[in-house]
Design a protein around this motif. Structure first.
Motif, mmCIF file in Angstrom:
data_model
loop_
_atom_site.group_PDB
_atom_site.id
_atom_site.type_symbol
_atom_site.label_atom_id
_atom_site.label_comp_id
_atom_site.label_asym_id
_atom_site.label_seq_id
_atom_site.Cartn_x
_atom_site.Cartn_y
_atom_site.Cartn_z
ATOM 1 N N ASN A 137 0.826 -1.206 0.000
ATOM 2 C CA ASN A 137 0.000 0.000 0.000
ATOM 3 C C ASN A 137 0.863 1.260 0.000
ATOM 4 O O ASN A 137 0.570 2.224 -0.716
ATOM 5 C CB ASN A 137 -0.941 -0.012 1.211
ATOM 6 C CG ASN A 137 -1.989 1.072 1.108
ATOM 7 O OD1 ASN A 137 -2.600 1.254 0.063
ATOM 8 N ND2 ASN A 137 -2.187 1.817 2.175
ATOM 9 N N ALA A 138 1.922 1.241 0.792
ATOM 10 C CA ALA A 138 2.811 2.409 0.833
ATOM 11 C C ALA A 138 3.417 2.650 -0.548
ATOM 12 O O ALA A 138 3.529 3.805 -0.999
ATOM 13 C CB ALA A 138 3.912 2.193 1.877
ATOM 14 N N ALA A 139 3.774 1.565 -1.221
ATOM 15 C CA ALA A 139 4.369 1.712 -2.555
ATOM 16 C C ALA A 139 3.336 2.258 -3.544
ATOM 17 O O ALA A 139 3.664 3.088 -4.404
ATOM 18 C CB ALA A 139 4.911 0.362 -3.027
ATOM 19 N N LEU A 140 2.101 1.806 -3.403
ATOM 20 C CA LEU A 140 1.050 2.327 -4.292
ATOM 21 C C LEU A 140 0.821 3.815 -4.024
ATOM 22 O O LEU A 140 0.709 4.623 -4.956
ATOM 23 C CB LEU A 140 -0.259 1.542 -4.091
ATOM 24 C CG LEU A 140 -0.295 0.121 -4.644
ATOM 25 C CD1 LEU A 140 -1.602 -0.583 -4.253
ATOM 26 C CD2 LEU A 140 -0.167 0.117 -6.180
ATOM 27 N N ILE A 141 0.778 4.174 -2.744
ATOM 28 C CA ILE A 141 0.544 5.584 -2.390
ATOM 29 C C ILE A 141 1.685 6.448 -2.948
ATOM 30 O O ILE A 141 1.449 7.524 -3.500
ATOM 31 C CB ILE A 141 0.429 5.752 -0.857
ATOM 32 C CG1 ILE A 141 -0.860 5.096 -0.351
ATOM 33 C CG2 ILE A 141 0.459 7.236 -0.465
ATOM 34 C CD1 ILE A 141 -1.006 5.043 1.157
ATOM 35 N N GLU A 142 2.873 5.924 -2.820
ATOM 36 C CA GLU A 142 4.043 6.647 -3.339
ATOM 37 C C GLU A 142 3.868 6.970 -4.817
ATOM 38 O O GLU A 142 4.316 8.001 -5.318
ATOM 39 C CB GLU A 142 5.273 5.770 -3.144
ATOM 40 C CG GLU A 142 6.554 6.446 -3.477
ATOM 41 C CD GLU A 142 7.567 6.224 -2.341
ATOM 42 O OE1 GLU A 142 8.591 5.637 -2.664
ATOM 43 O OE2 GLU A 142 7.292 6.584 -1.198
#
Ligand SMILES: Cc1ncc(COP(=O)(O)O)c(C=O)c1O
Length: 356
Positions: free
Chosen positions: A311-316
């Protein structure tokens, strides 16, 4: 400190999908319809603005007549609310109080456990199967003398899985006739599973079945708040008793009728979203993700323990989905551009997550 119900202070508040602000990110966290409202619907709403100094009709006569004719049901079988989430709340308040139990699959629509506890009743979440589907035999086994209501979310939010017609019949055969089963069909328009149970058919065959529909998703009226139940007449009468007076605005009622008038046009949009969902699923699979079919306007990445990292990578990369830590990430089907961005972000993620 003033008196407040202890149970309420302890409840988690319903969390709205993350909004992008001016970050340039795309919001794929609330299963919204990416299409702007139809001009014909906007015109009707604009016309209705001149009468917003008046209270709306509480009986929504025109909408009632249209829906009754469309589904071949009686007007008495319909009850409205400010979104189907309010109607879900009405159903719970009308059926269950302190000490009573409400069964639902879990994970499913986040509002169920909150609404049940607001009513003072006890939520009974029944885990999904390993394949993220409703475990209807387990739900039937969870029924006790205190069970008052059961939600079956079909297709399920957030997994997109359906309940088949045969499964629903088997289930209903095990549910006592005095326990109401609510088939929540918020995503029914996007459901292309030929084996899926259709709520209306079950409503017509069983005395203890109600169906929940919304104008928020396929009809794109999420901001106007309009949903309804198709329910046995005695239940629908109680929903009207429980509802907040004047909860459904005249704008919403008129926009609902205008949307029914424009159904053909809206269905073409739904077809595009279904095609997009299919494209996103195929794209993810081609990248190596293991994703189950979804029959709603979202896909479910079963990222398990890797959820926070993915999720953090997607948000990034500007993709705001709805993450459930330890379980997965639900990503709504958006515009073609938004879906392309999601696919590009998914492709760039390092391999090795459980979803890949
Ligand atoms: C399964 C399900 N039911 C009901 C709702 C409520 O939608 P609304 O209140 O906008 O009709 C939602 C919204 O996300 C949902 O996912």
């Amino acid at each position: 400190m003033v008196f407040q119900r202890d149970a309420i202070s302890k409840l988690p508040a319903y969390k709205q999908g993350v909004a992008p602000g001016d970050s340039g990110a795309v919001k794929l966290s609330s299963n919204e319809n990416p299409f702007a409202p139809l001009p014909s619907v906007v015109t009707v709403i604009a016309e209705a603005l001149s009468t917003i100094h008046l209270y709306p009709s509480m009986s929504a006569p025109e909408l009632t007549e249209r829906l009754a004719a469309r589904y071949d049901i009686d007007a008495e079988n319909l009850a409205f609310g400010a979104g189907s989430v309010e109607v879900a709340s009405q159903l719970i308040h009308a059926s269950a109080g302190a000490g009573d139990e409400v069964i639902f699959a879990w994970r499913s629509f986040e509002a169920y456990p909150i609404l049940v506890q607001v009513a003072g009743a006890t939520p009974i979440p029944v885990p999904l199967t390993d394949g993220d589907r409703h475990d209807l035999p387990a739900m039937a086994a969870a029924i006790t003398a205190r069970t008052r209501l059961i939600f079956v979310c079909n297709p399920n939010n957030p997994t997109g899985a359906t309940v088949t017609t045969a499964e629903m019949h088997d289930f209903l055969a095990r549910v006592p006739e005095n326990v109401l089963v609510v088939i929540d069909e918020a995503y029914v328009h996007f459901n292309r599973d030929p084996d899926s149970a259709i709520g209306l058919d079950f409503f017509k065959q069983y005395p203890n079945v109600a169906v929940l529909h919304t104008f928020s998703k396929a009809y794109g009226l999420a901001g106007l708040r309009l949903g309804y139940a198709i329910a046995p007449a005695s239940v629908a009468a109680n929903l009207r008793r429980v509802s907040v007076p004047f909860g459904v605005s005249d704008l919403a009622q008129r926009a609902g009728v205008a949307s029914l008038d424009a159904e053909h046009e809206l269905n073409l949009r739904v077809d595009i979203l279904v095609d997009e969902r299919t494209r996103v699923l195929a794209g993810l699979r081609a990248q190596g993700w293991t994703v189950a079919d979804s029959h709603a306007n979202f896909v479910w990445l079963r990222t398990g323990d890797d959820t926070d990292r993915v999720n953090a990578a997607l948000i990034e990369q500007g993709i705001l989905g709805r993450a459930f830590p330890g379980e997965g990430i639900r990503v709504s089907t958006g515009s073609i551009e938004a879906n392309d961005r999601f696919l590009a972000a998914a492709a760039s993620l390092a391999s090795g997550s459980p979803g890949q």
